[in-house]
Design a protein around this motif. Structure first.
Motif, PDB file in Angstrom:
ATOM      1  N   HIS A  21       0.832  -1.211   0.000  1.00 11.31           N
ATOM      2  CA  HIS A  21       0.000   0.000   0.000  1.00 11.31           C
ATOM      3  C   HIS A  21       0.865   1.258   0.000  1.00 11.31           C
ATOM      4  O   HIS A  21       0.515   2.249  -0.630  1.00 11.31           O
ATOM      5  CB  HIS A  21      -1.000   0.009   1.159  1.00 11.31           C
ATOM      6  CG  HIS A  21      -0.420  -0.189   2.515  1.00 11.31           C
ATOM      7  ND1 HIS A  21       0.193   0.795   3.226  1.00 11.31           N
ATOM      8  CD2 HIS A  21      -0.358  -1.299   3.288  1.00 11.31           C
ATOM      9  CE1 HIS A  21       0.583   0.321   4.390  1.00 11.31           C
ATOM     10  NE2 HIS A  21       0.273  -0.958   4.449  1.00 11.31           N
ATOM     11  N   ALA A  22       2.026   1.228   0.666  1.00 15.58           N
ATOM     12  CA  ALA A  22       2.931   2.387   0.662  1.00 15.58           C
ATOM     13  C   ALA A  22       3.573   2.553  -0.711  1.00 15.58           C
ATOM     14  O   ALA A  22       3.685   3.669  -1.232  1.00 15.58           O
ATOM     15  CB  ALA A  22       3.993   2.232   1.744  1.00 15.58           C
ATOM     16  N   VAL A  23       3.971   1.431  -1.303  1.00 14.80           N
ATOM     17  CA  VAL A  23       4.602   1.468  -2.635  1.00 14.80           C
ATOM     18  C   VAL A  23       3.616   1.980  -3.679  1.00 14.80           C
ATOM     19  O   VAL A  23       3.949   2.851  -4.483  1.00 14.80           O
ATOM     20  CB  VAL A  23       5.135   0.070  -3.021  1.00 14.80           C
ATOM     21  CG1 VAL A  23       5.615   0.038  -4.462  1.00 14.80           C
ATOM     22  CG2 VAL A  23       6.251  -0.358  -2.070  1.00 14.80           C
ATOM     23  N   ARG A  24       2.393   1.465  -3.655  1.00 12.99           N
ATOM     24  CA  ARG A  24       1.391   1.888  -4.648  1.00 12.99           C
ATOM     25  C   ARG A  24       1.034   3.367  -4.498  1.00 12.99           C
ATOM     26  O   ARG A  24       0.840   4.073  -5.481  1.00 12.99           O
ATOM     27  CB  ARG A  24       0.120   1.036  -4.527  1.00 12.99           C
ATOM     28  CG  ARG A  24       0.221  -0.305  -5.190  1.00 12.99           C
ATOM     29  CD  ARG A  24       0.485  -0.245  -6.709  1.00 12.99           C
ATOM     30  NE  ARG A  24      -0.510   0.546  -7.405  1.00 12.99           N
ATOM     31  CZ  ARG A  24      -0.245   1.430  -8.366  1.00 12.99           C
ATOM     32  NH1 ARG A  24       0.984   1.643  -8.780  1.00 12.99           N
ATOM     33  NH2 ARG A  24      -1.205   2.125  -8.925  1.00 12.99           N
ATOM     34  N   ALA A  25       0.948   3.853  -3.265  1.00 12.67           N
ATOM     35  CA  ALA A  25       0.644   5.271  -3.059  1.00 12.67           C
ATOM     36  C   ALA A  25       1.746   6.134  -3.670  1.00 12.67           C
ATOM     37  O   ALA A  25       1.467   7.120  -4.360  1.00 12.67           O
ATOM     38  CB  ALA A  25       0.488   5.570  -1.570  1.00 12.67           C
ATOM     39  N   CYS A  26       2.986   5.748  -3.453  1.00 11.51           N
ATOM     40  CA  CYS A  26       4.112   6.504  -4.010  1.00 11.51           C
ATOM     41  C   CYS A  26       4.114   6.432  -5.534  1.00 11.51           C
ATOM     42  O   CYS A  26       4.318   7.445  -6.205  1.00 11.51           O
ATOM     43  CB  CYS A  26       5.422   5.977  -3.440  1.00 11.51           C
ATOM     44  SG  CYS A  26       6.859   6.907  -4.022  1.00 11.51           S
ATOM     45  N   GLU A  27       3.899   5.253  -6.077  1.00 12.21           N
ATOM     46  CA  GLU A  27       3.856   5.102  -7.540  1.00 12.21           C
ATOM     47  C   GLU A  27       2.761   5.979  -8.143  1.00 12.21           C
ATOM     48  O   GLU A  27       2.956   6.603  -9.188  1.00 12.21           O
ATOM     49  CB  GLU A  27       3.616   3.637  -7.915  1.00 12.21           C
ATOM     50  CG  GLU A  27       4.795   2.734  -7.667  1.00 12.21           C
ATOM     51  CD  GLU A  27       4.467   1.258  -7.861  1.00 12.21           C
ATOM     52  OE1 GLU A  27       3.269   0.902  -8.042  1.00 12.21           O
ATOM     53  OE2 GLU A  27       5.414   0.451  -7.824  1.00 12.21           O
ATOM     54  N   THR A  28       1.625   6.038  -7.481  1.00 14.39           N
ATOM     55  CA  THR A  28       0.513   6.851  -7.978  1.00 14.39           C
ATOM     56  C   THR A  28       0.876   8.333  -7.957  1.00 14.39           C
ATOM     57  O   THR A  28       0.549   9.077  -8.893  1.00 14.39           O
ATOM     58  CB  THR A  28      -0.758   6.579  -7.146  1.00 14.39           C
ATOM     59  OG1 THR A  28      -1.065   5.180  -7.223  1.00 14.39           O
ATOM     60  CG2 THR A  28      -1.939   7.394  -7.647  1.00 14.39           C
ATOM     61  N   ALA A  29       1.582   8.759  -6.912  1.00 16.79           N
ATOM     62  CA  ALA A  29       2.037  10.155  -6.863  1.00 16.79           C
ATOM     63  C   ALA A  29       2.978  10.442  -8.026  1.00 16.79           C
ATOM     64  O   ALA A  29       2.875  11.490  -8.676  1.00 16.79           O
ATOM     65  CB  ALA A  29       2.729  10.433  -5.529  1.00 16.79           C
ATOM     66  N   ARG A  30       3.885   9.535  -8.290  1.00 17.05           N
ATOM     67  CA  ARG A  30       4.835   9.726  -9.401  1.00 17.05           C
ATOM     68  C   ARG A  30       4.120   9.712 -10.746  1.00 17.05           C
ATOM     69  O   ARG A  30       4.471  10.488 -11.640  1.00 17.05           O
ATOM     70  CB  ARG A  30       5.928   8.665  -9.335  1.00 17.05           C
ATOM     71  CG  ARG A  30       6.880   8.905  -8.165  1.00 17.05           C
ATOM     72  CD  ARG A  30       7.984   7.887  -8.085  1.00 17.05           C
ATOM     73  NE  ARG A  30       8.873   8.232  -6.980  1.00 17.05           N
ATOM     74  CZ  ARG A  30       9.495   7.357  -6.227  1.00 17.05           C
ATOM     75  NH1 ARG A  30       9.364   6.060  -6.451  1.00 17.05           N
ATOM     76  NH2 ARG A  30      10.275   7.747  -5.241  1.00 17.05           N
ATOM     77  N   GLU A  31       3.122   8.831 -10.890  1.00 19.43           N
ATOM     78  CA  GLU A  31       2.345   8.785 -12.138  1.00 19.43           C
ATOM     79  C   GLU A  31       1.596  10.100 -12.365  1.00 19.43           C
ATOM     80  O   GLU A  31       1.317  10.470 -13.507  1.00 19.43           O
ATOM     81  CB  GLU A  31       1.363   7.610 -12.109  1.00 19.43           C
ATOM     82  CG  GLU A  31       2.057   6.260 -12.216  1.00 19.43           C
ATOM     83  CD  GLU A  31       1.150   5.083 -11.841  1.00 19.43           C
ATOM     84  OE1 GLU A  31      -0.055   5.291 -11.553  1.00 19.43           O
ATOM     85  OE2 GLU A  31       1.671   3.953 -11.811  1.00 19.43           O
ATOM     86  N   ALA A  32       1.294  10.807 -11.280  1.00 21.10           N
ATOM     87  CA  ALA A  32       0.608  12.102 -11.381  1.00 21.10           C
ATOM     88  C   ALA A  32       1.589  13.231 -11.699  1.00 21.10           C
ATOM     89  O   ALA A  32       1.206  14.386 -11.780  1.00 21.10           O
ATOM     90  CB  ALA A  32      -0.135  12.406 -10.083  1.00 21.10           C
TER      91      ALA A  32
END
Length: 158
Positions: A21-32
């Motif tokens: 969940h921490a990794v996915r949140a960070c990836e989503t921020a980067r994708e944004a």
């Protein structure tokens, strides 16, 4: 307007890789399009207010969909705010604390076994080392471990 956002997701895990969940949140921020400074207990992003505010719902959804039971967000406006400069005195205080714990445990922190490293983190916490900004990465470097491991040691004592 420039903002800084820090988001954390729970539950925290023991040692090993950071929680999905921490990794996915960070990836989503980067994708944004945000430049994210990832940490297992929190991710920090800086940027234009609209970009950050538009990305927050997707970040929260990604964390929750990946197993988070809680997502916490802190926002800080950066315009007109000068971040405090690191104090040489505080940095030298942390250096002194690290040296003191090394002497007490009888060796360089990076060469200690895991139980001794856990004890070192406990001693540093008791002496206030983690009240200083950027203490966790500094301690992690001294121990020869990741920031995630230091956070795990801190959580183990909580």
């Amino acid at each position: 307007m420039q903002l800084e956002a820090e988001f954390t997701s729970e539950p925290f895990q023991g040692e090993g890789p950071p929680p999905d969940h921490a990794v996915r949140a960070c990836e989503t921020a980067r994708e944004a399009g945000l430049d994210a400074d990832f940490g297992p207990l929190g991710t920090l992003v800086h940027g234009e207010a609209d970009t950050i505010l538009d990305a927050i719902p997707a970040i929260a959804r990604a964390a929750l969909a990946s197993g988070a039971t809680r997502v916490t967000l802190q926002l800080r406006q950066l315009d007109g705010v000068t971040p405090p400069a690191p104090s040489v005195e505080l940095n030298s205080a942390l250096t002194r604390l690290l040296a003191e714990v090394e002497r007490e445990l009888g060796g360089e922190l990076a060469t200690l076994d895991r139980p001794a490293k856990q004890r070192a983190v406990r001693l540093l916490k008791e002496r206030g080392a983690f009240t200083q900004r950027k203490a966790v990465p500094t301690v992690a470097d001294a121990l020869g471990v990741t920031r995630f491991t230091v956070y795990n040691y801190l959580n183990r004592d909580a």
